[in-house]
Design a protein around this motif. Structure first.
Motif, PDB file in Angstrom:
ATOM      1  N   LEU A 445       0.715  -1.219   0.161  1.00  0.00           N
ATOM      2  CA  LEU A 445       0.119   0.060  -0.002  1.00  0.00           C
ATOM      3  C   LEU A 445       0.872   1.326  -0.151  1.00  0.00           C
ATOM      4  O   LEU A 445       0.467   2.421  -0.563  1.00  0.00           O
ATOM      5  N   VAL A 446       2.016   1.079   0.516  1.00  0.00           N
ATOM      6  CA  VAL A 446       2.790   2.352   0.687  1.00  0.00           C
ATOM      7  C   VAL A 446       3.201   3.031  -0.600  1.00  0.00           C
ATOM      8  O   VAL A 446       2.828   4.340  -0.661  1.00  0.00           O
ATOM      9  N   PRO A 447       3.675   2.556  -1.638  1.00  0.00           N
ATOM     10  CA  PRO A 447       3.889   2.819  -2.838  1.00  0.00           C
ATOM     11  C   PRO A 447       2.435   3.649  -3.676  1.00  0.00           C
ATOM     12  O   PRO A 447       2.705   4.685  -4.191  1.00  0.00           O
ATOM     13  N   ILE A 448       1.402   2.793  -3.474  1.00  0.00           N
ATOM     14  CA  ILE A 448       0.269   3.514  -3.850  1.00  0.00           C
ATOM     15  C   ILE A 448      -0.081   5.036  -3.449  1.00  0.00           C
ATOM     16  O   ILE A 448      -0.483   5.654  -4.010  1.00  0.00           O
ATOM     17  N   VAL A 449       0.002   4.819  -1.853  1.00  0.00           N
ATOM     18  CA  VAL A 449      -0.131   6.146  -0.989  1.00  0.00           C
ATOM     19  C   VAL A 449       0.683   7.155  -1.568  1.00  0.00           C
ATOM     20  O   VAL A 449       0.306   8.214  -1.668  1.00  0.00           O
ATOM     21  N   GLU A 450       2.003   6.734  -1.625  1.00  0.00           N
ATOM     22  CA  GLU A 450       2.860   7.729  -2.028  1.00  0.00           C
ATOM     23  C   GLU A 450       2.772   8.388  -3.316  1.00  0.00           C
ATOM     24  O   GLU A 450       2.808   9.643  -3.474  1.00  0.00           O
ATOM     25  N   GLU A 451       2.284   7.684  -4.439  1.00  0.00           N
ATOM     26  CA  GLU A 451       1.961   7.862  -5.822  1.00  0.00           C
ATOM     27  C   GLU A 451       0.703   9.038  -5.861  1.00  0.00           C
ATOM     28  O   GLU A 451       0.610   9.931  -6.530  1.00  0.00           O
ATOM     29  N   THR A 452      -0.281   8.466  -4.948  1.00  0.00           N
ATOM     30  CA  THR A 452      -1.444   9.151  -4.915  1.00  0.00           C
ATOM     31  C   THR A 452      -1.139  10.738  -4.205  1.00  0.00           C
ATOM     32  O   THR A 452      -1.689  11.801  -4.915  1.00  0.00           O
ATOM     33  N   LEU A 453      -0.360  10.830  -3.049  1.00  0.00           N
ATOM     34  CA  LEU A 453       0.019  12.117  -2.650  1.00  0.00           C
ATOM     35  C   LEU A 453       0.643  12.980  -3.847  1.00  0.00           C
ATOM     36  O   LEU A 453       0.342  14.126  -3.768  1.00  0.00           O
ATOM     37  N   SER A 454       1.588  12.125  -4.425  1.00  0.00           N
ATOM     38  CA  SER A 454       2.576  12.960  -5.456  1.00  0.00           C
ATOM     39  C   SER A 454       1.528  13.576  -6.513  1.00  0.00           C
ATOM     40  O   SER A 454       1.646  14.606  -6.920  1.00  0.00           O
ATOM     41  N   ALA A 455       0.609  12.656  -7.178  1.00  0.00           N
ATOM     42  CA  ALA A 455      -0.232  13.286  -7.979  1.00  0.00           C
ATOM     43  C   ALA A 455      -1.368  14.385  -7.686  1.00  0.00           C
ATOM     44  O   ALA A 455      -1.869  15.224  -8.432  1.00  0.00           O
ATOM     45  N   MET A 456      -1.853  14.247  -6.486  1.00  0.00           N
ATOM     46  CA  MET A 456      -2.760  15.164  -5.924  1.00  0.00           C
ATOM     47  C   MET A 456      -2.398  16.531  -5.043  1.00  0.00           C
ATOM     48  O   MET A 456      -3.289  17.395  -4.894  1.00  0.00           O
ATOM     49  N   THR A 457      -0.873  16.543  -5.016  1.00  0.00           N
ATOM     50  CA  THR A 457      -0.386  17.772  -4.394  1.00  0.00           C
ATOM     51  C   THR A 457      -0.594  18.833  -5.047  1.00  0.00           C
ATOM     52  O   THR A 457      -1.080  19.983  -4.300  1.00  0.00           O
ATOM     53  N   PRO A 482      -3.657  -4.104  -7.599  1.00  0.00           N
ATOM     54  CA  PRO A 482      -3.134  -2.792  -7.382  1.00  0.00           C
ATOM     55  C   PRO A 482      -3.726  -1.688  -8.157  1.00  0.00           C
ATOM     56  O   PRO A 482      -3.988  -0.346  -7.302  1.00  0.00           O
ATOM     57  N   ARG A 483      -4.494  -2.064  -9.393  1.00  0.00           N
ATOM     58  CA  ARG A 483      -5.028  -0.814  -9.933  1.00  0.00           C
ATOM     59  C   ARG A 483      -6.305  -0.421  -9.222  1.00  0.00           C
ATOM     60  O   ARG A 483      -6.758   0.573  -9.108  1.00  0.00           O
ATOM     61  N   GLU A 484      -7.084  -1.446  -8.516  1.00  0.00           N
ATOM     62  CA  GLU A 484      -8.206  -1.050  -8.210  1.00  0.00           C
ATOM     63  C   GLU A 484      -7.985  -0.577  -6.924  1.00  0.00           C
ATOM     64  O   GLU A 484      -8.920   0.528  -6.412  1.00  0.00           O
ATOM     65  N   ILE A 485      -7.010  -0.958  -6.307  1.00  0.00           N
ATOM     66  CA  ILE A 485      -6.880  -0.221  -4.707  1.00  0.00           C
ATOM     67  C   ILE A 485      -6.549   1.033  -4.975  1.00  0.00           C
ATOM     68  O   ILE A 485      -6.703   2.173  -4.213  1.00  0.00           O
ATOM     69  N   ALA A 486      -5.480   1.400  -6.018  1.00  0.00           N
ATOM     70  CA  ALA A 486      -5.023   2.668  -6.358  1.00  0.00           C
ATOM     71  C   ALA A 486      -6.348   3.586  -6.525  1.00  0.00           C
ATOM     72  O   ALA A 486      -6.211   5.105  -6.271  1.00  0.00           O
ATOM     73  N   SER A 487      -7.248   3.125  -7.318  1.00  0.00           N
ATOM     74  CA  SER A 487      -8.386   3.898  -7.796  1.00  0.00           C
ATOM     75  C   SER A 487      -9.324   4.020  -6.594  1.00  0.00           C
ATOM     76  O   SER A 487      -9.679   5.395  -6.314  1.00  0.00           O
ATOM     77  N   ALA A 488      -9.339   3.202  -5.414  1.00  0.00           N
ATOM     78  CA  ALA A 488     -10.044   3.404  -4.149  1.00  0.00           C
ATOM     79  C   ALA A 488      -9.504   4.850  -3.370  1.00  0.00           C
ATOM     80  O   ALA A 488     -10.020   5.816  -3.061  1.00  0.00           O
ATOM     81  N   VAL A 489      -8.077   4.689  -3.466  1.00  0.00           N
ATOM     82  CA  VAL A 489      -7.191   5.440  -2.481  1.00  0.00           C
ATOM     83  C   VAL A 489      -7.439   6.955  -3.253  1.00  0.00           C
ATOM     84  O   VAL A 489      -7.804   8.030  -2.580  1.00  0.00           O
ATOM     85  N   SER A 490      -7.087   7.169  -4.526  1.00  0.00           N
ATOM     86  CA  SER A 490      -7.382   8.354  -5.261  1.00  0.00           C
ATOM     87  C   SER A 490      -8.510   8.767  -5.105  1.00  0.00           C
ATOM     88  O   SER A 490      -8.943  10.079  -5.182  1.00  0.00           O
ATOM     89  N   ASN A 491      -9.646   8.082  -5.262  1.00  0.00           N
ATOM     90  CA  ASN A 491     -11.343   8.591  -5.048  1.00  0.00           C
ATOM     91  C   ASN A 491     -11.321   9.305  -3.617  1.00  0.00           C
ATOM     92  O   ASN A 491     -12.176  10.631  -3.485  1.00  0.00           O
ATOM     93  N   LEU A 492     -10.827   8.533  -2.502  1.00  0.00           N
ATOM     94  CA  LEU A 492     -11.019   9.398  -1.450  1.00  0.00           C
ATOM     95  C   LEU A 492     -10.456  10.503  -1.152  1.00  0.00           C
ATOM     96  O   LEU A 492     -10.557  11.508  -0.649  1.00  0.00           O
TER      97      LEU A 492
END
Length: 595
Positions: A445-457, A482-492
């Motif tokens: 989960l860590v890389p997914i969260v970090e990538e989401t943070l980078s994209a949304m900053t 991984p793709r679906e989890i990233a989508s859920a994290v990004s949506n939130l």
């Protein structure tokens, strides 16, 4: 055991009693012979269909080998009784009372001992017969006990015959008790067989199969000639009209209502020519039943209600042909118990059948929904692309005025929102399609969260919102796509930014739970969600009732997509929010050891 012609015997395919019951009968026969002073004693039990079966023969090994387990007609013995004289519980039939016709009819039916004929007055003749009729409390014949070959080889006088009757009264009662006990054991075997049938997989899932198997099982187990199971449940399958009574609709209706009353009163109905027992209202149809039973050749039809709890579900109808023994009270109790077992089995099978049908319909609806969403997004996407392209062309043109430019820009904003909606619908369709499960793999989960943070900053900074990465940043592995989890994290995170005001902060990170599972957390200081809105939060296309939230862009699909993704992964979504004070959303993933 089939009924034969006069004088014929048939070997039973289902003999009376088990080894223990037959041993008891043999002991009773020996006791009776010893106490009465006879060398031979035989016992016959009345069986269904008007037949007698030898169950014990003491003192004559040859006859025992030939006759045990064989049958004769009760009607033949009734003619012998008519030629005799009663003495207490016994009937004495001396040889001279047998007419030539009666002798011919009894050949091969009665046991004639191999002893010499002395011709002396008062000596026992091989054709002499001393037989006791054993009756139950209702007066129905249940067995016959024969005494043969006195020890002194002399015929008993009248006084001795009465003494024998008194001496063997308890023995005869013991024979009746043994018969009734075996009958009860028989009933319990039938009930156990029915319960095994009800627990079988096919019977639990299909009412029609249950009825077919129940009829086949009970037809032989109850020793009846015909059996019909009729059910009242909507869309359940009735058994065939096995009795062949060809009842008119009004008679069927009256019988159905009588069965319902019998269930309320917990008793059976007995229908005989001239009489209907157990229901006064059904008795009004006694003349019709009399004609129908006689035409079908039935001695009686017993109706046991079938139901569960306080609901009658149908009836069990059992018929015996003319010449059979009457139904006993014990058989009525067993039939009523069967009605309870069958009722539970039918109710369970019907519920399972209905559940399977509903699940099938739901699957069809779900598949139709997915097809509709796919076709909708496809059909709208093409014209929307054309509209957007032309709007962009107009907006970039040097030849339109300010008013037309604003109109072109409005069209572009509309197509952008419509594009977001179509993209969300396509994503919702994909993640809720059971035909396409997620690609499950070990995912950090860590890389997914970090990538989401980078994209949304950059997006967050544009609206004056600050994002923080908090919590444990060590490897955090879950099982998922991984793709679906990233989508859920990004949506939130996207929702948190969208519903926050300038100056607000958002904290995202990973938590480790006590059960060994992991949770992604997104907490903001935004406008929050009211309790009433939280109840509908995951419904597709739901938009808040809060006017401030409605002024912000959105399709109402984001949280619905998140929930579907977590459902596919065996996880859950938890929302905590206070209107005006912010929201915290957690995605709870299953522990790896429970995956």
């Amino acid at each position: 055991m089939d009924e034969g012609q006069t004088g014929e015997r048939r070997t039973r395919d289902l003999s009376w009693g088990d080894a223990r019951a037959r041993a008891l009968m043999h002991a009773l026969a020996r006791d009776a012979a010893t106490r009465a002073g006879f060398r031979v004693c035989a016992i016959e039990v009345v069986r269904p269909k008007g037949l007698l079966e030898f169950v014990a023969i003491y003192g004559d090994a040859t006859s025992a080998e030939e006759r045990l387990g064989t049958a004769s007609r009760l009607a033949d013995m009734q003619m012998v009784f008519a030629a005799g004289e009663p003495f207490g519980l016994f009937i004495w039939v001396p040889e001279e009372n047998f007419s030539e016709e009666l002798r011919d009819q009894m050949e091969g039916v009665i046991v004639v001992p191999d002893i010499p004929v002395t011709g002396e007055d008062g000596d026992w003749h091989p054709m002499d017969m001393l037989v006791a009729r054993i009756l139950d409390e209702r007066g129905d014949l249940r067995a016959l006990l024969y005494l043969d070959v006195p020890v002194d080889s002399r015929r008993p006088d009248k006084e001795r015959l009465l003494e024998i009757s008194d001496e063997l009264a308890m023995t005869l009662n013991s024979v009746l008790t043994a018969i009734e006990r075996e009958e009860y054991a028989d009933h319990m075997r039938v009930i156990r067989a029915t319960r095994r049938l009800a627990r079988s997989d096919p019977a639990r899932h299909d009412v029609a199969h249950l009825l077919r198997e129940a009829r086949s099982t009970l037809l032989g187990a109850l020793s009846v000639d015909e059996l019909e199971i009729r059910v009242f449940i909507d869309d359940a399958t009735d058994g065939p009209d096995s009795l062949g009574l060809d009842a008119a609709p009004e008679v069927r209706h009256a019988l159905d209502e009588a069965a319902a009353r019998a269930w309320d009163g917990q008793h059976v109905l007995v229908i005989e020519p001239e009489n209907v027992w157990g229901d006064g209202e059904l008795a009004a149809y006694a003349p019709w039943f009399t004609d129908a039973l006689r035409a079908a050749g039935f001695e009686a039809v017993v109706v046991a209600p079938v139901g569960v709890d306080d609901e009658v579900l149908g009836m069990l109808m059992c018929a015996r042909r003319t010449g059979s023994r009457r139904w006993t009270d014990g058989e009525g109790v067993a039939a009523l118990e069967l009605g309870h077992d069958l009722g539970r089995a039918i109710a369970n099978a019907h519920a399972t059948q209905r559940e399977r049908r509903l699940l099938g319909e739901l699957r069809e609806l779900e598949e139709a929904r997915h097809r509709f969403l796919r076709e909708l997004t496809h059909e709208i996407n093409n014209p929307m692309t054309v509209i957007a392209a032309n709007a962009e062309f107009l907006a970039a043109s040097e030849f339109i005025d300010e008013r037309d430019l604003k109109r072109a820009q409005a069209i572009l904003r509309g197509t952008e929102r419509l594009g977001d909606l179509l993209q969300g619908l396509a994503m919702l369709s994909r993640v809720s399609d059971p035909q396409h499960p997620p690609s499950m793999q070990h995912t950090d989960l860590v890389p997914i969260v970090e990538e989401t943070l980078s994209a949304m900053t950059a997006v967050a900074e544009r609206v004056g919102v600050t994002l923080h990465l908090v919590g444990d940043l060590d490897e955090a592995v879950v099982l998922g796509d991984p793709r679906e989890i990233a989508s859920a994290v990004s949506n939130l995170v996207d929702n948190a930014v969208k519903y926050s005001d300038p100056g607000d902060e958002i904290w995202i990170g990973i938590e480790r739970r006590a059960d060994g599972g992991l949770s992604f957390t997104c907490r903001d200081e935004g406008i929050g969600i009211s309790p009433s809105d939280q109840a509908n939060l995951f419904s597709p296309l739901f938009r808040s009732t809060n006017e401030e939230a409605l002024m912000r862009p959105g399709t109402g699909l984001g949280l619905g997509i998140v929930r579907e993704i977590m459902h596919r992964h065996g996880g859950t979504v938890q929302v905590e929010s206070t209107l005006g004070r912010g929201t915290c959303v957690r995605l709870h993933f299953r522990p790896l050891h429970g995956s």
